[in-house]
Design a protein around this motif. Structure first.
Motif, PDB file in Angstrom:
ATOM      1  N   ARG A 197       2.221  10.499   9.431  1.00  0.00           N
ATOM      2  CA  ARG A 197       1.191  10.532   8.233  1.00  0.00           C
ATOM      3  C   ARG A 197       0.204   9.659   8.786  1.00  0.00           C
ATOM      4  NH1 ARG A 197       1.697   5.973   6.364  1.00  0.00           N
ATOM      5  NH2 ARG A 197       3.173   4.769   5.708  1.00  0.00           N
ATOM      6  N   PHE A 198      -1.055  10.066   8.176  1.00  0.00           N
ATOM      7  CA  PHE A 198      -1.916   8.458   8.294  1.00  0.00           C
ATOM      8  C   PHE A 198      -1.739   7.380   7.692  1.00  0.00           C
ATOM      9  CE2 PHE A 198      -3.907  13.110   8.969  1.00  0.00           C
ATOM     10  CZ  PHE A 198      -5.029  12.366  10.403  1.00  0.00           C
ATOM     11  N   ALA A 199      -1.940   6.329   8.386  1.00  0.00           N
ATOM     12  CA  ALA A 199      -1.826   4.981   8.492  1.00  0.00           C
ATOM     13  C   ALA A 199      -2.645   4.964   6.902  1.00  0.00           C
ATOM     14  CB  ALA A 199      -2.565   4.203   9.251  1.00  0.00           C
ATOM     15  N   THR A 200      -2.292   3.994   6.507  1.00  0.00           N
ATOM     16  CA  THR A 200      -3.178   3.175   4.992  1.00  0.00           C
ATOM     17  C   THR A 200      -4.001   1.968   5.460  1.00  0.00           C
ATOM     18  OG1 THR A 200      -1.567   1.748   4.617  1.00  0.00           O
ATOM     19  CG2 THR A 200      -1.712   4.217   3.100  1.00  0.00           C
ATOM     20  N   ASP A 201      -5.073   2.122   4.682  1.00  0.00           N
ATOM     21  CA  ASP A 201      -6.161   0.989   5.256  1.00  0.00           C
ATOM     22  C   ASP A 201      -5.246  -0.469   5.358  1.00  0.00           C
ATOM     23  OD1 ASP A 201      -8.396   3.021   5.117  1.00  0.00           O
ATOM     24  OD2 ASP A 201      -9.016   1.688   3.585  1.00  0.00           O
ATOM     25  N   GLU A 202      -4.373  -0.677   4.181  1.00  0.00           N
ATOM     26  CA  GLU A 202      -4.304  -1.938   4.697  1.00  0.00           C
ATOM     27  C   GLU A 202      -2.892  -2.120   5.868  1.00  0.00           C
ATOM     28  OE1 GLU A 202      -3.753   0.220   1.916  1.00  0.00           O
ATOM     29  OE2 GLU A 202      -5.226  -1.268   1.241  1.00  0.00           O
ATOM     30  N   GLU A 203      -2.329  -0.618   6.082  1.00  0.00           N
ATOM     31  CA  GLU A 203      -1.036  -0.238   7.679  1.00  0.00           C
ATOM     32  C   GLU A 203      -2.329  -0.431   8.748  1.00  0.00           C
ATOM     33  OE1 GLU A 203       2.099   1.874   5.666  1.00  0.00           O
ATOM     34  OE2 GLU A 203       0.158   3.100   6.636  1.00  0.00           O
ATOM     35  N   ILE A 204      -4.053   0.079   8.831  1.00  0.00           N
ATOM     36  CA  ILE A 204      -4.214  -0.641   9.650  1.00  0.00           C
ATOM     37  C   ILE A 204      -4.789  -2.169   9.701  1.00  0.00           C
ATOM     38  CG2 ILE A 204      -6.842  -0.488  10.679  1.00  0.00           C
ATOM     39  CD1 ILE A 204      -6.686   2.439   9.407  1.00  0.00           C
ATOM     40  N   ARG A 205      -5.287  -2.743   8.470  1.00  0.00           N
ATOM     41  CA  ARG A 205      -5.389  -3.933   9.059  1.00  0.00           C
ATOM     42  C   ARG A 205      -4.364  -5.277   9.518  1.00  0.00           C
ATOM     43  NH1 ARG A 205     -10.251  -4.954   5.695  1.00  0.00           N
ATOM     44  NH2 ARG A 205     -10.519  -3.275   4.355  1.00  0.00           N
ATOM     45  N   ALA A 206      -3.528  -4.551   8.377  1.00  0.00           N
ATOM     46  CA  ALA A 206      -2.010  -5.438   9.344  1.00  0.00           C
ATOM     47  C   ALA A 206      -1.379  -5.757  10.490  1.00  0.00           C
ATOM     48  CB  ALA A 206      -0.338  -4.804   8.634  1.00  0.00           C
ATOM     49  N   HIS A 207      -1.721  -4.327  11.041  1.00  0.00           N
ATOM     50  CA  HIS A 207      -1.464  -4.134  12.143  1.00  0.00           C
ATOM     51  C   HIS A 207      -2.394  -4.661  13.460  1.00  0.00           C
ATOM     52  CE1 HIS A 207       1.600  -1.920  10.732  1.00  0.00           C
ATOM     53  NE2 HIS A 207       2.704  -2.077  12.281  1.00  0.00           N
ATOM     54  N   LEU A 208      -4.151  -4.482  12.980  1.00  0.00           N
ATOM     55  CA  LEU A 208      -5.297  -4.334  14.003  1.00  0.00           C
ATOM     56  C   LEU A 208      -5.489  -5.649  13.566  1.00  0.00           C
ATOM     57  CD1 LEU A 208      -6.279  -0.675  14.466  1.00  0.00           C
ATOM     58  CD2 LEU A 208      -4.686  -2.386  16.316  1.00  0.00           C
ATOM     59  N   ASN A 209      -5.849  -6.084  12.128  1.00  0.00           N
ATOM     60  CA  ASN A 209      -6.217  -7.016  12.199  1.00  0.00           C
ATOM     61  C   ASN A 209      -8.075  -6.714  11.935  1.00  0.00           C
ATOM     62  OD1 ASN A 209      -6.820  -9.640  10.784  1.00  0.00           O
ATOM     63  ND2 ASN A 209      -7.451 -10.797  12.446  1.00  0.00           N
ATOM     64  N   CYS A 210      -8.475  -5.374  11.283  1.00  0.00           N
ATOM     65  CA  CYS A 210      -9.762  -4.730  11.647  1.00  0.00           C
ATOM     66  C   CYS A 210      -9.238  -4.261  10.272  1.00  0.00           C
ATOM     67  CB  CYS A 210      -9.694  -4.464  12.694  1.00  0.00           C
ATOM     68  SG  CYS A 210     -11.636  -3.620  13.120  1.00  0.00           S
ATOM     69  N   PRO A 211     -10.511  -3.728   9.733  1.00  0.00           N
ATOM     70  CA  PRO A 211     -10.756  -2.845   9.010  1.00  0.00           C
ATOM     71  C   PRO A 211     -11.760  -0.718   9.655  1.00  0.00           C
ATOM     72  CG  PRO A 211     -13.064  -3.620   8.782  1.00  0.00           C
ATOM     73  CD  PRO A 211     -11.811  -4.593   9.462  1.00  0.00           C
ATOM     74  N   PRO A 212     -10.804  -0.463   8.614  1.00  0.00           N
ATOM     75  CA  PRO A 212     -10.871   0.667   9.681  1.00  0.00           C
ATOM     76  C   PRO A 212     -12.914   0.710   9.624  1.00  0.00           C
ATOM     77  CG  PRO A 212     -10.068   1.661   7.793  1.00  0.00           C
ATOM     78  CD  PRO A 212     -10.152  -0.549   7.151  1.00  0.00           C
ATOM     79  N   GLY A 213     -13.299   1.745  11.030  1.00  0.00           N
ATOM     80  CA  GLY A 213     -14.609   2.054  11.656  1.00  0.00           C
ATOM     81  C   GLY A 213     -14.785   1.172  12.752  1.00  0.00           C
TER      82      GLY A 213
END
Lengths: 570, 570
Positions: A316-332
């Protein structure tokens, strides 16, 4: 035939219910008439067209050694219960109770009935293979019937079912049906493509859809104009670029992209082509693995392809929260550089061949430029085809470049294997005197849908342009002043009689109407050729010829006219 | 076609479910296969036969200027509610609810749908008359489907509907349809009769049923072999005897008939012919009038005819009590002599012409002999045709004598007049610019039933004997030792190719079976002509020919064989 003997009923305007062009034209030309939602009467002119299609399908099926039969439309529930489809077919199936409260349905398809016939009729390998077909009215209770005969509830279908002693035999008949379908659509004069289909949930190994190419199609296809290659865009393979990755020539650097989160905006800001950018799609596997899928900025992720990679099934696509948690950065602003070891990077084949590219910096409002694999980040863990093809991609068969188009599905062939024969205990005795489950194939053509699809492919602002194989009549004769001028009547009647005698299907417009009305009607109903006979040209011993598909009006001499016309229409 | 390419599946014994001969033979010959009660698959050989019938029907309808269309099988309830038939059609109608719980039916007939089309398509007298037809699968939920395709639930019907500006136009089209139906059945090679039908409750004036004559028919018909006259036995007129009543020559006397209550027993006891006896049927009118209806002893009361007499509408048979009350005598010995003035005597035309007859004495265990009207009892109050015709009666058209036979109804033509057009407001603008209700006719043919009816008329102990117009193949070639003898194979293949090239529908039995099996199959499936090719006759340059319908085997020379065969089959 004469128009005075043909029920012809054309309309200036199509009823407002019609959205699709073919639907509008079929109503305006009086080919069909609506009875209710998804229910249409085929009026005399429309039925002529439908029968043309039927006849071509029948002839080609017979040539292929298939045998026509006719099964009941009304089917007992018991057979569907044997395969479990009574419960799962869903509300598309029109269920019926008879006077004794027994369950039946109006057959949406006939796998169960034909398998019931096969299991009692076919006992020995000596009787196999056999391919039965029928051309029949089916009913599928579409939730939103639309587009006239293109998605009607009651429709005419050719459905064929083959039975085999082994898989090789099934494959051989499947190949014959593939060729037969190609012959059918070629004879009908339609631009079409056979497209490998995803057999997905139903199992079985081989399946092709046959699409008539038309802008109004519901499916997006990739095809090669220089070969027979075609596939649903979801399934077409995007090859790796022919040229290998270039060497790194720029230093990696931060670039300021305060509001630019999309690749096209970043490229614009930096004044470079979008093909220099890479976007990262953040995904989660069912096992909780965080994945960055890298695509060139102008490419799109193909979820079907991704889901076939190891460990990516049901991603599935990762959620915004999961993206921040793994990359310490917002989507975009995310990207593959400097990510932690638990982030898996998968690169599309195109990306894997890029150098000096631009991607998100994992830092809000920043991207990186001059990025290179091996130097600025590790080589991707996986390189794979994970994108949709685009126009201009090389054709997977190596024979040219892909183009995209839309298609209307009008046929489907399918290796069912033993799905139904096993469920229904459809056995035969093999050469070793052992009972064995039959292999099965099924092959459908949407006969009534073809009529609509043919129009979607062939029309202009004046109406339908029938191809030779489908046209209700080959040629129209319009006598201008037929009811006033003896000469016009005589010439028109003579040509009509001569063409009829030669077996040409000719429609003589003998109505007492203005020439404009007759021309407009003959054009609207799409007759491929027209001869106009009027006093003025007759005085010079000439008549006028024009092809519906376009081209200049030609004058033809009365002398030897029928023979000349036969040449023109053949 | 070769049998190796034809799905042929014959049975030695018919399944026990089959009662009727045609049903048994269709199952044994593999023409149909049962799916469920009243539901049959037309197997490839059967479908060939069905299509032959269809083609003849279609050609004759087209010749008659009718126009083919195709209406949906599934029809919305709303239209049937307009005519009130949704409520009254009864459980024969297969009612359906779609996914939105809207009411539909699987069309048992299409008057409502076609009238809906007509009221929106036909606006002016200039568009009239028009005759639309379709050949379509219908469904009628018979309470007890039986006799295979003769009374199936799902069946193929040709239904036509004509629309007219006035009654004269309807009558003209009706006459054309009468002729068309006669042409259809003649071309199919069937013995048939058009029979005037009772239009009864449905109203309308003209109606004819077309019956194929066969012993298994459900209807008893009276017909004249020397003319076209035919009628349902209930409706055929019994003329008055040609010779007037003879003079009284015997004295009236009591005869002792202790146990004889039936005319035949009385006649036997007295040693006279039953045609000297008269029986009295006691009836009650709705007004309570007691009636004695007099019939010759060997004739039967026709209730339809009686009910059409003045005051006899809705009559019933009198009870034993009523008989005793009015005649003071038990049933079995009642008669018209000496009855009270409140007993009304009605004599059949035959009885009115009898003298010196025998009848009940109104005295238990006694009859009277030598009875004469005018002398022993008053002339009857009413003389009328109140009996069923019997074989030997003069034909009402004066052209010969009637015979009785049974018929299978395969067609029905009907002047509907304005029954549907009035209920559904199907109007047109007439020449005076006034709105007017259309006149309508309808014309049905049971296409699939004809196949069964044809067999009922043409079979023997070996199987079906197809007529030329219906046969799936015109001629069978049986190669005895086709797989062993080069000479047989060569001769069979050559004849096959030559006949095919000449357009003869030929079936080459190229199976590796014993000759007896091949002969039996070709006879069972009813191919009208057969050529047998074997080494023995070939050695003399000959082959054998036999007609399925009977006649001697003939030897034909190989030389010029195809031409000779074409002669034989044409």
């Amino acid at each position: 035939m004469r128009t005075s003997q043909l029920y012809l009923s054309t309309l200036k305007e199509a009823p407002s219910e019609a959205e699709l062009l073919s639907h509008k034209l079929m109503l305006r030309a009086g080919l069909i008439k609506k009875l209710g939602s998804g229910l249409y009467t085929w009026m005399p002119l429309g039925l002529r067209v439908l029968r043309k299609v039927e006849a071509v399908v029948r002839e080609e099926m017979n040539k292929a050694g298939a045998q026509e039969l006719l099964m009941p439309a009304v089917q007992p529930a018991e057979l569907w219960q044997e395969t479990g489809r009574w419960a799962v077919f869903g509300p598309q199936m029109l269920k019926i109770k008879d006077r004794h409260e027994r369950d039946f349905c109006f057959g949406p398809t006939h796998e169960e009935v034909i398998t019931d016939i096969a299991r009692s009729e076919l006992r020995s390998y000596k009787q196999l293979p056999v391919n039965f077909y029928q051309i029949q009215t089916k009913f599928r209770d579409e939730i939103r019937p639309r587009f006239g005969v293109m998605r009607a509830r009651e429709f005419v279908m050719k459905d064929a079912y083959s039975f085999h002693a082994n898989f090789e035999s099934l494959q051989a008949t499947y190949d014959v049906m593939y060729k037969t379908y190609s012959n059918v659509f070629t004879r009908l004069g339609l631009k079409f493509r056979a497209v490998a289909a995803d057999t997905g949930a139903i199992g079985g190994s081989g399946s092709h859809e046959f699409h008539v190419l038309a802008d109004a199609g519901e499916d997006l296809l990739a095809y090669c104009p220089d070969s027979e290659y075609a596939a649903n865009v979801e399934l077409a393979e995007a090859l790796a670029p022919a040229t290998p990755r270039g060497a790194a020539s720029e230093a990696m650097r931060d670039v300021d992209t305060p509001k630019q989160t999309l690749c096209e905006d970043v490229a614009k800001l930096l004044g470079v082509g979008i093909e220099k950018t890479v976007k990262a799609c953040a995904l989660m596997t069912v096992d909780g693995q965080f994945v960055l899928a890298l695509l060139r900025g102008d490419h799109n992720l193909n979820e079907v392809k991704v889901s076939k990679l190891d460990g990516l099934g049901d991603f599935r696509f990762a959620t915004d929260e999961e993206i921040r948690a793994h990359l310490n950065c917002p989507p975009g602003f995310i990207g593959p550089v400097g990510v932690a070891a638990n982030v898996k990077v998968i690169a599309d084949r195109t990306v894997a061949a890029m150098n000096d590219f631009i991607c998100g910096a994992n830092k809000p409002k920043f991207h990186l430029a001059g990025v290179n694999f091996g130097r600025d980040l590790p080589e991707p863990a996986v390189v794979a085809d994970i994108r949709n093809v685009v126009a201009g991609d090389p054709s997977p068969d190596g024979k040219g470049k892909l183009e995209l188009c839309r298609g209307i599905e009008v046929g489907h062939i399918f290796q069912l294997r033993t799905k139904y024969s096993e469920a229904m205990n459809c056995l035969f005795v093999n050469e070793s005197n052992q009972q064995q489950v039959m292999e099965m194939g099924c092959y459908g053509i949407g006969v009534s849908r073809i009529v609509g699809a043919a129009i979607e492919q062939n029309y202009d602002e004046r109406g339908i342009i029938w191809t030779k194989g489908i046209a209700p009549f080959t040629i129209a004769i319009v006598g201008v002043g037929y009811h006033k001028s003896e000469a016009v009547k005589a010439a028109a009647d003579q040509l009509y009689a001569e063409l009829q005698a030669a077996g040409v299907e000719v429609l003589l417009d003998d109505r007492n109407e203005r020439p404009g009305v007759m021309f407009a009607d003959m054009e609207l109903i799409g007759i491929p050729h027209r001869i106009t006979i009027g006093d003025k040209a007759l005085a010079e011993g000439m008549v006028e010829y024009v092809a519906r598909a376009g081209g200049e009006m030609q004058k033809l001499p009365l002398d030897g006219l029928a023979a000349k016309v036969q040449q023109l229409v053949s």
